[in-house]
Design a protein around this motif. Sequence first.
Motif, PDB file in Angstrom:
ATOM      1  N   GLU A  55     -13.614  11.764  23.806  1.00  0.00           N
ATOM      2  CA  GLU A  55     -13.305  11.012  25.011  1.00  0.00           C
ATOM      3  C   GLU A  55     -12.344   9.865  24.691  1.00  0.00           C
ATOM      4  O   GLU A  55     -11.512   9.754  25.605  1.00  0.00           O
ATOM      5  N   LEU A  56     -11.956   9.528  23.590  1.00  0.00           N
ATOM      6  CA  LEU A  56     -10.821   8.558  23.276  1.00  0.00           C
ATOM      7  C   LEU A  56      -9.704   9.118  23.678  1.00  0.00           C
ATOM      8  O   LEU A  56      -8.821   8.453  24.262  1.00  0.00           O
ATOM      9  N   TYR A  57      -9.288  10.307  23.411  1.00  0.00           N
ATOM     10  CA  TYR A  57      -7.862  11.094  23.744  1.00  0.00           C
ATOM     11  C   TYR A  57      -8.162  11.394  25.211  1.00  0.00           C
ATOM     12  O   TYR A  57      -7.093  11.194  25.917  1.00  0.00           O
ATOM     13  N   GLY A  58      -9.181  11.810  25.752  1.00  0.00           N
ATOM     14  CA  GLY A  58      -9.469  12.212  27.131  1.00  0.00           C
ATOM     15  C   GLY A  58      -9.228  11.063  28.138  1.00  0.00           C
ATOM     16  O   GLY A  58      -8.631  11.304  29.357  1.00  0.00           O
ATOM     17  N   ARG A  59      -9.213   9.868  27.752  1.00  0.00           N
ATOM     18  CA  ARG A  59      -9.023   8.614  28.433  1.00  0.00           C
ATOM     19  C   ARG A  59      -7.684   8.507  29.145  1.00  0.00           C
ATOM     20  O   ARG A  59      -7.267   7.700  29.923  1.00  0.00           O
ATOM     21  N   ALA A  60      -6.557   9.182  28.072  1.00  0.00           N
ATOM     22  CA  ALA A  60      -5.120   8.768  28.390  1.00  0.00           C
ATOM     23  C   ALA A  60      -4.564  10.002  29.411  1.00  0.00           C
ATOM     24  O   ALA A  60      -4.603  11.303  28.835  1.00  0.00           O
ATOM     25  N   ALA A  61      -4.164   9.775  30.421  1.00  0.00           N
ATOM     26  CA  ALA A  61      -3.625  10.651  31.534  1.00  0.00           C
ATOM     27  C   ALA A  61      -2.658  11.614  30.740  1.00  0.00           C
ATOM     28  O   ALA A  61      -2.626  12.670  30.738  1.00  0.00           O
ATOM     29  N   ALA A  62      -1.633  10.955  29.833  1.00  0.00           N
ATOM     30  CA  ALA A  62      -0.715  11.436  29.421  1.00  0.00           C
ATOM     31  C   ALA A  62      -1.179  12.614  28.190  1.00  0.00           C
ATOM     32  O   ALA A  62      -0.389  13.689  28.083  1.00  0.00           O
ATOM     33  N   ALA A  84       0.830  -1.001  -0.102  1.00  0.00           N
ATOM     34  CA  ALA A  84       0.021  -0.132   0.069  1.00  0.00           C
ATOM     35  C   ALA A  84       0.837   1.211  -0.162  1.00  0.00           C
ATOM     36  O   ALA A  84       0.120   2.334   0.047  1.00  0.00           O
ATOM     37  N   GLY A  85       2.064   1.131  -0.081  1.00  0.00           N
ATOM     38  CA  GLY A  85       2.961   2.251   0.028  1.00  0.00           C
ATOM     39  C   GLY A  85       3.279   2.924   1.257  1.00  0.00           C
ATOM     40  O   GLY A  85       3.483   4.202   1.690  1.00  0.00           O
ATOM     41  N   ILE A  86       3.114   2.128   2.305  1.00  0.00           N
ATOM     42  CA  ILE A  86       3.252   2.724   3.829  1.00  0.00           C
ATOM     43  C   ILE A  86       4.740   2.211   4.143  1.00  0.00           C
ATOM     44  O   ILE A  86       4.952   1.311   4.348  1.00  0.00           O
ATOM     45  N   PRO A  87       5.330   3.404   4.317  1.00  0.00           N
ATOM     46  CA  PRO A  87       6.697   3.051   4.881  1.00  0.00           C
ATOM     47  C   PRO A  87       6.843   2.321   6.071  1.00  0.00           C
ATOM     48  O   PRO A  87       5.915   2.572   7.227  1.00  0.00           O
ATOM     49  N   ASP A  88       7.843   1.464   6.298  1.00  0.00           N
ATOM     50  CA  ASP A  88       7.996   0.617   7.442  1.00  0.00           C
ATOM     51  C   ASP A  88       8.175   1.533   8.829  1.00  0.00           C
ATOM     52  O   ASP A  88       7.926   0.871   9.877  1.00  0.00           O
ATOM     53  N   GLN A  89       8.612   2.632   8.549  1.00  0.00           N
ATOM     54  CA  GLN A  89       8.649   3.383  10.083  1.00  0.00           C
ATOM     55  C   GLN A  89       7.296   3.828  10.506  1.00  0.00           C
ATOM     56  O   GLN A  89       7.376   4.523  11.729  1.00  0.00           O
ATOM     57  N   VAL A  90       6.223   3.703   9.574  1.00  0.00           N
ATOM     58  CA  VAL A  90       4.887   4.123  10.268  1.00  0.00           C
ATOM     59  C   VAL A  90       4.552   2.812  10.831  1.00  0.00           C
ATOM     60  O   VAL A  90       4.280   1.783  10.213  1.00  0.00           O
ATOM     61  N   VAL A  91       4.231   2.853  11.994  1.00  0.00           N
ATOM     62  CA  VAL A  91       4.022   1.760  13.054  1.00  0.00           C
ATOM     63  C   VAL A  91       2.579   2.082  13.756  1.00  0.00           C
ATOM     64  O   VAL A  91       2.185   3.485  13.886  1.00  0.00           O
ATOM     65  N   TYR A  92       2.147   1.110  14.421  1.00  0.00           N
ATOM     66  CA  TYR A  92       1.066   1.366  15.164  1.00  0.00           C
ATOM     67  C   TYR A  92       1.175   2.256  16.619  1.00  0.00           C
ATOM     68  O   TYR A  92       2.343   2.078  17.111  1.00  0.00           O
ATOM     69  N   ARG A  93       0.661   3.286  16.554  1.00  0.00           N
ATOM     70  CA  ARG A  93       0.535   4.204  17.913  1.00  0.00           C
ATOM     71  C   ARG A  93      -0.986   4.173  18.161  1.00  0.00           C
ATOM     72  O   ARG A  93      -1.675   4.599  17.222  1.00  0.00           O
ATOM     73  N   PRO A  94      -1.410   4.405  19.355  1.00  0.00           N
ATOM     74  CA  PRO A  94      -2.685   4.643  19.822  1.00  0.00           C
ATOM     75  C   PRO A  94      -2.800   6.244  19.246  1.00  0.00           C
ATOM     76  O   PRO A  94      -2.161   7.109  19.139  1.00  0.00           O
ATOM     77  N   LYS A  95      -4.059   6.387  18.944  1.00  0.00           N
ATOM     78  CA  LYS A  95      -4.501   7.711  18.403  1.00  0.00           C
ATOM     79  C   LYS A  95      -4.259   8.974  19.301  1.00  0.00           C
ATOM     80  O   LYS A  95      -3.729   9.987  18.860  1.00  0.00           O
ATOM     81  N   TRP A  96      -4.562   8.699  20.408  1.00  0.00           N
ATOM     82  CA  TRP A  96      -3.882   9.624  21.662  1.00  0.00           C
ATOM     83  C   TRP A  96      -2.442  10.290  21.597  1.00  0.00           C
ATOM     84  O   TRP A  96      -2.095  11.494  21.499  1.00  0.00           O
TER      85      TRP A  96
END
Length: 108
Positions: free
Chosen positions: A93-100, A57-69
């Motif tokens: 709220e998805l973002y607000g659940r993460a304290a960081a 799909a042309g997605i570089p190897d350095q693009v990896v899973y990270r949570p949206k927050w």
Amino acid sequence: SGRTVVGHGGVLLRLCEELPQGTPPLSRPHPSTTFGYNSLFLPEKTWHEDRPRCREAGIPDQVVYRPKWRIALELLEGAARRGVRMEWLVADELYGRAAAFRTPARIS
């Protein structure tokens, strides 16, 4: 529904400035009114773990899973490094659940 939807999405940081006084509400926005930063989000199970599919799909190897927050926090920190200052932030709220993500010192 029993079906699996497979795809990818993104996280977008949109920054808005106040329009100059007297700007008609339906007029074309002032050039500096909005700008944004974005980053690709890869679902962990369907894309991140299937690197051949990502490469196809042309997605570089350095693009990896990270949570949206985490992606959003990186975008906010990047904007802050570029001198962008925010008086307030809106996120669901998805973002607000993460304290960081809720720690204002990281983005002020």
